[in-house]
Structures are given as C-alpha cells and as structure tokens.
Design a protein around this motif. Sequence first.
Motif, PDB file in Angstrom:
ATOM      1  N   GLU A 134      10.699  84.485  -2.697  1.00 30.28           N
ATOM      2  CA  GLU A 134      12.122  85.027  -2.510  1.00 30.28           C
ATOM      3  C   GLU A 134      12.659  84.540  -3.877  1.00 30.28           C
ATOM      4  OE1 GLU A 134      13.908  88.108  -1.497  1.00 30.28           O
ATOM      5  OE2 GLU A 134      11.630  88.258  -0.233  1.00 30.28           O
ATOM      6  N   ARG A 181      20.330  85.135   1.658  1.00 30.22           N
ATOM      7  CA  ARG A 181      20.601  84.567   0.468  1.00 30.22           C
ATOM      8  C   ARG A 181      21.838  84.603  -0.059  1.00 30.22           C
ATOM      9  NH1 ARG A 181      16.423  86.043  -3.427  1.00 30.22           N
ATOM     10  NH2 ARG A 181      17.595  85.962  -6.198  1.00 30.22           N
ATOM     11  N   ILE A 235      18.917  79.707   0.538  1.00 28.16           N
ATOM     12  CA  ILE A 235      19.042  80.349   1.159  1.00 28.16           C
ATOM     13  C   ILE A 235      19.872  79.025   1.856  1.00 28.16           C
ATOM     14  CG2 ILE A 235      17.733  80.634   3.853  1.00 28.16           C
ATOM     15  CD1 ILE A 235      16.836  83.041   1.499  1.00 28.16           C
ATOM     16  N   ALA A 283      11.578  81.697   1.621  1.00 30.05           N
ATOM     17  CA  ALA A 283      12.672  81.579   0.886  1.00 30.05           C
ATOM     18  C   ALA A 283      11.992  81.638  -0.822  1.00 30.05           C
ATOM     19  CB  ALA A 283      13.401  80.016   0.547  1.00 30.05           C
ATOM     20  N   CYS A 333      14.054  82.000  -4.234  1.00 32.44           N
ATOM     21  CA  CYS A 333      15.097  81.062  -3.967  1.00 32.44           C
ATOM     22  C   CYS A 333      14.348  78.954  -4.057  1.00 32.44           C
ATOM     23  CB  CYS A 333      15.555  80.818  -2.522  1.00 32.44           C
ATOM     24  SG  CYS A 333      16.507  82.511  -2.443  1.00 32.44           S
ATOM     25  N   ARG A 356      17.811  90.972   1.324  1.00 36.51           N
ATOM     26  CA  ARG A 356      17.373  90.327   1.129  1.00 36.51           C
ATOM     27  C   ARG A 356      17.543  88.797   1.883  1.00 36.51           C
ATOM     28  NH1 ARG A 356      17.037  89.859  -5.326  1.00 36.51           N
ATOM     29  NH2 ARG A 356      15.777  88.599  -5.060  1.00 36.51           N
ATOM     30  N   SER A 357      17.858  89.504   3.344  1.00 31.66           N
ATOM     31  CA  SER A 357      18.009  87.874   3.931  1.00 31.66           C
ATOM     32  C   SER A 357      16.571  87.386   5.155  1.00 31.66           C
ATOM     33  CB  SER A 357      19.051  88.311   5.633  1.00 31.66           C
ATOM     34  OG  SER A 357      18.566  89.583   6.473  1.00 31.66           O
ATOM     35  N   PRO A 373      19.798  80.607  -7.158  1.00 30.98           N
ATOM     36  CA  PRO A 373      19.884  82.078  -5.538  1.00 30.98           C
ATOM     37  C   PRO A 373      19.215  80.338  -5.338  1.00 30.98           C
ATOM     38  CG  PRO A 373      17.809  82.625  -6.492  1.00 30.98           C
ATOM     39  CD  PRO A 373      18.727  81.233  -7.326  1.00 30.98           C
TER      40      PRO A 373
END
Length: 208
Positions: A171, A131, A140, A168, A173, A111-112, A138
Amino acid sequence: MARVLRFKPDLLLAGEPNSRLDPIAQQRTSEVLFELERFLTCLNRGFPQAGQMLPDATWGEFMTYHIDRLVSEHQGRGRCIGKSYARPPWNETWSHEAAIENVIYVRETPRSIALAAIDGGKVLGIALGIRQRRHAGPFIYLNELSVLPEAQGAGIRTALLSAVFETASAEGCNSVWLISKRDGELSEFYRRCGFAVGDSLALYSKSN
C-alpha cells in the motif's frame, strides 16, 4: 479435547531458503523450531505418533491456518479480542459489543488493514491497522494484534505481523507503529521482530 496433529510448512519462511532472513522471518522460524522441540519431547515421553490424537494440555497446538482479509462473515472476531485482553499483562474485561465495534471501525476506515488467521472457518487471531500519514510518508498504526490463548505457540502472531508488513508495503507505507507494554514478553516479541522503542515520545491521556 484432542486434536489431530497438522502441519503447514509453507508458513515457515517468507523468503527463499538461502536468503538472509529478516527479523520477522527469524522469529517465525524460532517459534516453529520451539514447537517442534516440544513435540519431540512429548513423543519421547510416550505420547502417540505424529498424525494421531494428542491432548491439548501437552504442547502448543500445530494447526493448518492461513492468513486472509477479515470480513464480516468470519465468526469469533470479538471473542478473539476479549479472550486475549482478559489475560496478563492486560487483564482487561472487554464486552463483545466493544470488541466488535473496534473491528468494524477499522474495517470501515478507508485503506485500513484487517487480517485474520483462519483455521477451518474459525478465527484464531486478528491484526487491525489504520493508514495514517506523517511528514516522512504514510505508515500503518497497528491498532490490534490478538491471538486466542488456546492458539498461541503456533506462530500465528508472527505470521499476522509479517502479513501486516507485506500489506503495508504493497500500500506504499514505509513503516508500522504500535503502542504496547514497554517491558515483558510483548516488548521482547516486538523487539525480536525488528521494532525499536522510541525514547522521545510519551503516551498522554485525559479522562473525564
């Protein structure tokens, strides 16, 4: 070496023309306007018209790049990091192996975020983020944001940072963290993009 003037207007703004611009969009716009002003100055001094050949040393490059996921097939990943850190304010010497190891580590982390600015198959800049999770949710950690010195001035750094934020957010974040210089051009850049410098944290290190 000379290059043909190329321009890609869809990289200017992330939102609608009449929407209120966020700090990153404002920064991208100001960079493009700055380059346009430099270009017009060149024309006033008698350089060739738009679409013709212009010398590299005259002004920051206009180029048709796009932001994409960084994959192993992209050439120049290590070179981008090495050349970026070799200049002020860092003045660091990176081996190709060390740079590639940094890229691979992030790409293989689940999940980077690994993004690249690409122009004709050439990597002009990269952004690497990992992440992590804190009590607030969460986020980044931006491990790397590097642009080739010869490609700077075309808004690539800002476009990559904007793409990091978009990815981000997709995802889940809620923020992006990074470590950089407290003062100077880099600090000014991140502040213009809406980052705030923390006053309660310190960077600790211990060497063997």
